[in-house]
Design a protein around this motif. Structure first.
Motif, short mmCIF file in Angstrom:
data_model
loop_
_atom_site.label_atom_id
_atom_site.label_comp_id
_atom_site.label_asym_id
_atom_site.label_seq_id
_atom_site.Cartn_x
_atom_site.Cartn_y
_atom_site.Cartn_z
N GLN A 5 0.82 -1.21 0.00
CA GLN A 5 0.00 0.00 0.00
C GLN A 5 0.85 1.26 0.00
O GLN A 5 0.55 2.24 -0.69
N LEU A 6 1.98 1.21 0.78
CA LEU A 6 2.87 2.37 0.80
C LEU A 6 3.52 2.59 -0.56
O LEU A 6 3.64 3.73 -1.03
N LEU A 7 3.98 1.48 -1.17
CA LEU A 7 4.57 1.59 -2.50
C LEU A 7 3.57 2.15 -3.51
O LEU A 7 3.90 3.00 -4.34
N PHE A 8 2.34 1.67 -3.39
CA PHE A 8 1.30 2.15 -4.31
C PHE A 8 1.10 3.64 -4.15
O PHE A 8 1.03 4.39 -5.13
N ILE A 9 1.02 4.10 -2.88
CA ILE A 9 0.76 5.52 -2.64
C ILE A 9 1.92 6.37 -3.15
O ILE A 9 1.71 7.42 -3.79
N VAL A 10 3.15 5.93 -2.90
CA VAL A 10 4.32 6.69 -3.35
C VAL A 10 4.35 6.79 -4.88
O VAL A 10 4.52 7.87 -5.45
N PHE A 13 1.28 8.77 -6.28
CA PHE A 13 1.37 10.19 -5.98
C PHE A 13 2.45 10.85 -6.84
O PHE A 13 2.29 11.98 -7.32
N THR A 14 3.56 10.14 -7.07
CA THR A 14 4.63 10.66 -7.93
C THR A 14 4.11 10.88 -9.36
O THR A 14 4.38 11.92 -9.98
N ILE A 15 3.36 9.90 -9.83
CA ILE A 15 2.79 10.03 -11.18
C ILE A 15 1.81 11.19 -11.23
O ILE A 15 1.77 11.94 -12.22
N PHE A 16 1.03 11.34 -10.15
CA PHE A 16 0.05 12.42 -10.08
C PHE A 16 0.75 13.77 -10.18
O PHE A 16 0.33 14.66 -10.95
N VAL A 17 1.85 13.95 -9.44
CA VAL A 17 2.59 15.21 -9.46
C VAL A 17 3.19 15.45 -10.85
O VAL A 17 3.15 16.58 -11.37
N TYR A 18 3.72 14.37 -11.43
CA TYR A 18 4.31 14.49 -12.78
C TYR A 18 3.26 14.95 -13.79
O TYR A 18 3.52 15.87 -14.59
N MET A 19 2.06 14.34 -13.74
CA MET A 19 1.01 14.73 -14.68
C MET A 19 0.52 16.14 -14.42
O MET A 19 0.18 16.87 -15.37
#
Length: 414
Positions: A5-10, A13-19
């Motif tokens: 779950q932590l890996l998924f969130i990281v 969220f990284t992809i979200f910021v990139y987009m």
């Protein structure tokens, strides 16, 4: 489970910021939809962590699709020189085309071009729509734009040439096709179109070169061999024409135009047996039957068999009275049997007669018929000399043409 779950969130969220930064940099509000979908996926993950609930398999799949798979897919497409706005517009245009709404499809593509003038896909797709609607000039403009963006878009090269031909700008079309074949010499349809233009413009030597180059890539093409035979025919290079027609007849024995041409060439060389055999094959084609029977009648008159000649000429008249009667009246060879030829009063053309021979074929056919008449009074020795010269000469077409002209000039003087 917690680590996953932590890996998924990281990652999500990284992809979200990139987009998000992609949206800011490109000033493209299309990304908002993707960001909303990503947010929904991330929210599902937070719900799972904060409330310590286990999502069922459907929500787990939805979480990964919305937060990771969808945005990663978009990133991959963008790496391949596409962007989200382009993808959306192209898909919208395809949807509108599927629904039959060309107007909205064009508008979606125009909107894309206004935002990104270097969208190859938009220009190419818009060109295809204009072509479908009959807007040939607009289609040409868009195809040219597509070519500028993709120099290897050989199909667009061909489309421009085809549309220019339809607009009767054949010199421009020929130039386009020459350039295309320099880049892609094996492109069959480009050779066909360029050959048609060159023959129509009576540029027969250039047509010969084009067809010969094309035969290196497709030596068993009936059309290429047959069209090359036509070009040689119009250059009066009957030996090479004969070779081409023979290859064409071998490749497709059911197309009789080549056989008719071979029969006329046999007449030129006074090979009456070969001419008779070929004409008997050619009369299987309805459009050639009247002329074939007419020529057979002439052969039998030369042989001295008047009864067979009468039978054939009457059959020819039955097939096409208007065409054959006019030819008979102009041909002195029929004078001895004129009283026994059944001349009809009604010279109407056959009903529903369809012209299947192309203009170039008719022109070559008439040329061969004219040449066979010119050479009919030559002696057998002259014909043998003519044939030997044709076979022994080099491949340069201008030399062949000059030799044939000299022989025919000699006949006229005699």
């Amino acid at each position: 489970m917690i680590i996953e779950q932590l890996l998924f969130i990281v990652i999500s969220f990284t992809i979200f910021v990139y987009m998000f930064f992609r949206m800011i940099r490109n000033n493209d509000t299309t990304y908002i939809t993707v960001l909303v979908l990503e947010f929904i996926g991330i929210t599902l993950s937070f719900i799972e962590v904060l409330f310590r609930v286990k999502l069922n398999i459907v929500f787990v799949i939805l979480k990964y699709v919305l937060s990771i798979i969808l945005p990663v897919g978009i990133i991959i497409l963008e790496r391949k020189n596409s962007n989200l706005f382009e993808i959306v517009c192209i898909q919208k245009a395809k949807l509108y085309l599927f629904l039959g709404d060309n107007k909205k499809a064009k508008q979606a593509l125009i909107d894309l071009i206004e935002k990104n003038a270097r969208s190859y896909k938009a220009h190419r797709m818009l060109a295809e729509i204009y072509e479908q609607e009959g807007g040939m000039r607009k289609a040409i403009d868009e195809y040219v734009q597509a070519i500028d963006l993709n120099k290897k878009d050989y199909d667009s090269y061909y489309k421009v040439a085809e549309l220019l031909t339809n607009l009767d700008k054949k010199e421009e079309a020929a130039e386009m096709l020459f350039n295309l074949l320099n880049k892609k010499p094996e492109m069959y349809k480009a050779t066909e179109l360029l050959g048609e233009i060159l023959i129509e413009k009576e540029r027969y030597k250039e047509a010969v070169n084009i067809y010969q180059d094309a035969l290196r890539y497709n030596p068993v093409s009936y059309e290429l061999n047959y069209n090359l035979g036509i070009a040689y025919t119009m250059l009066n290079d009957f030996q090479n024409a004969k070779n081409c027609y023979e290859k064409a007849a071998q490749i497709n024995s059911l197309l009789y135009n080549a056989k008719y041409s071979l029969a006329e060439i046999a007449l030129i060389y006074k090979d009456l047996e070969e001419a008779e055999r070929r004409f008997l094959e050619a009369i299987e084609e309805e459009e050639l039957s009247a002329d074939g029977y007419y020529e057979l009648a002439k052969i039998y008159l030369i042989k001295g068999d008047k009864d067979t000649a009468i039978k054939y000429i009457n059959t020819a008249i039955d097939s096409n009275a208007k065409k054959i009667v006019e030819k008979v009246k102009k041909e002195p060879i029929f004078i001895p049997i004129m009283a026994r030829i059944a001349m009809p009063f009604n010279l109407e053309e056959p009903e529903n007669e369809k012209q299947r021979l192309q203009e170039k074929e008719i022109k070559a056919k008439e040329h061969l018929e004219e040449m066979s008449e010119i050479t009919r009074n030559l002696s057998y020795n002259d014909i043998k000399l003519l044939k030997r010269n044709a076979e022994g000469k080099g491949k340069k077409q201008n030399e062949k043409e000059q030799q044939m002209d000299e022989d025919w000039q000699k006949e006229r003087q005699e």
